[in-house]
Design a protein around this motif. Structure first.
Motif, PDB file in Angstrom:
ATOM      1  N   ALA A  34      84.732 126.029  63.836  1.00 42.52           N
ATOM      2  CA  ALA A  34      85.793 126.729  63.109  1.00 42.52           C
ATOM      3  C   ALA A  34      85.317 128.101  62.654  1.00 42.52           C
ATOM      4  O   ALA A  34      86.066 129.098  62.707  1.00 42.52           O
ATOM      5  N   GLY A  35      84.051 128.190  62.225  1.00 43.83           N
ATOM      6  CA  GLY A  35      83.511 129.465  61.778  1.00 43.83           C
ATOM      7  C   GLY A  35      83.415 130.474  62.899  1.00 43.83           C
ATOM      8  O   GLY A  35      83.740 131.660  62.724  1.00 43.83           O
ATOM      9  N   VAL A  36      82.983 130.032  64.072  1.00 41.55           N
ATOM     10  CA  VAL A  36      82.882 130.935  65.214  1.00 41.55           C
ATOM     11  C   VAL A  36      84.268 131.401  65.644  1.00 41.55           C
ATOM     12  O   VAL A  36      84.476 132.581  65.949  1.00 41.55           O
ATOM     13  N   PHE A  37      85.223 130.484  65.673  1.00 42.20           N
ATOM     14  CA  PHE A  37      86.602 130.863  66.015  1.00 42.20           C
ATOM     15  C   PHE A  37      87.106 131.954  65.072  1.00 42.20           C
ATOM     16  O   PHE A  37      87.660 132.976  65.506  1.00 42.20           O
ATOM     17  N   ALA A  38      86.906 131.738  63.771  1.00 44.35           N
ATOM     18  CA  ALA A  38      87.370 132.715  62.789  1.00 44.35           C
ATOM     19  C   ALA A  38      86.653 134.049  62.966  1.00 44.35           C
ATOM     20  O   ALA A  38      87.271 135.122  62.890  1.00 44.35           O
TER      21      ALA A  38
END
Length: 310
Positions: A283-287
């Motif tokens: 989720a962090g990489v996507f954001a």
């Protein structure tokens, strides 16, 4: 290739994927036509409407080595390169080497032959050149590490989200760029630029060519990674210098280009890293990737406008 005809191990097939490339394709093809070792030139056009195909047709009429495919739409860079590579296999005899050359790359007469000689000294190698702009400034994309998004996320997203006072491009380049080491004629790197790549046709076939799930950008990172995993050397020939007139095809469509660039980064992460990351990291990489997107679009638009006023 007819049955029983062996490939020409020394001959090079140059594959050029074009889109709105009228400003540079003439010079690109002129240079490829006189380049040492080039036995076939395959141009795949992704529905240009700026006169690119007229120029390509003129070259094809004067040189039987030049053939072209005119796509009715724009399926992307990876698709076009795979089309060109397949078409090159029909040359008689089929060339043993493939050179993927951007229409804004201006090779010297001996550039591809020198790359081939260096690659032939290794069991298998995928090589790039020392790319420079018209003023001689080196392109950081010519020498890169493979990205590690989870690591960059843990380091505060320095390579994904632009930090204060730094442009999106500089932040992204800083995360993967490798400094030139001119003491090494052949410098091993994680990835070379898709603007100019030379590799054995057998290696390209064995790893399945370009991943057509990418539309623009990151497909070169993907190809280099899979070639490395297959045992090939990935390296830059520091003494083979080639002029790369960057961004010619993308200036008119910065939003389109940046969308597919960031989509490609997310695809790359999903393909090579996501399975070993936690849900929170994913989720962090996507954001992080998509938070970078508006900054990158804004900079691309401003850069395009500044070029138009020059």
């Amino acid at each position: 290739m007819s049955a029983g005809t062996p490939p020409d191990g020394g001959a090079i097939a140059a594959v050029v994927a074009t889109y709105q490339s009228a400003s540079t394709i003439d010079a690109c093809l002129q240079r490829l036509r006189v380049a040492d070792g080039v036995a076939a030139i395959r141009v795949v056009d992704n529905n240009s409407n700026d006169g690119t195909l007229v120029i390509v047709q003129r070259h094809a009429a004067h040189d039987p080595r030049v053939r072209f495919i005119a796509n009715p739409d724009n399926p992307g860079f990876a698709v076009a390169c795979n089309q060109g590579a397949r078409e090159a296999a029909h040359a008689e005899p089929a060339p043993g080497w493939l050179a993927f050359v951007n229409p804004d790359c201006l090779v010297e007469r001996d550039s591809l032959a020198r790359l081939r000689a260096l690659a032939a000294s290794h069991e298998e190698a995928l090589l790039g050149a020392d790319l420079v702009d018209q003023t001689g400034v080196r392109d950081p994309a010519a020498r890169r590490r493979q990205p590690d998004f989870a690591r960059m996320l843990g380091a505060g997203l320095a390579g994904v989200v632009p930090a204060a006072g730094r442009s999106a491009r500089r932040a992204g380049a800083a995360s993967t760029a490798v400094a030139p080491d001119d003491s090494q004629p052949l410098q091993p790197v994680g990835a070379v630029s898709g603007a100019l790549m030379l590799m054995p046709r057998g290696l390209f076939t064995r790893i399945g060519g370009f991943d057509e799930g990418y539309r623009l950008h990151a497909e070169d990172l993907d190809l280099c990674r899979r070639a490395h995993e297959a045992g090939a050397l990935i390296a830059v020939a520091n003494q083979v210098r080639v002029v790369h007139v960057r961004g010619v095809s993308s200036r008119a469509r910065p939003l389109f280009v940046e969308w597919h660039k960031h989509r490609g980064l997310w695809r790359y992460f999903g393909k090579f890293e996501a399975a070993r990351c936690s849900a929170l990291t994913r989720a962090g990489v996507f954001a992080a990737i998509w938070l970078r997107f508006p900054f990158a679009v804004m900079r691309a638009v401003l850069r395009s406008r500044s070029r138009d006023t020059v």
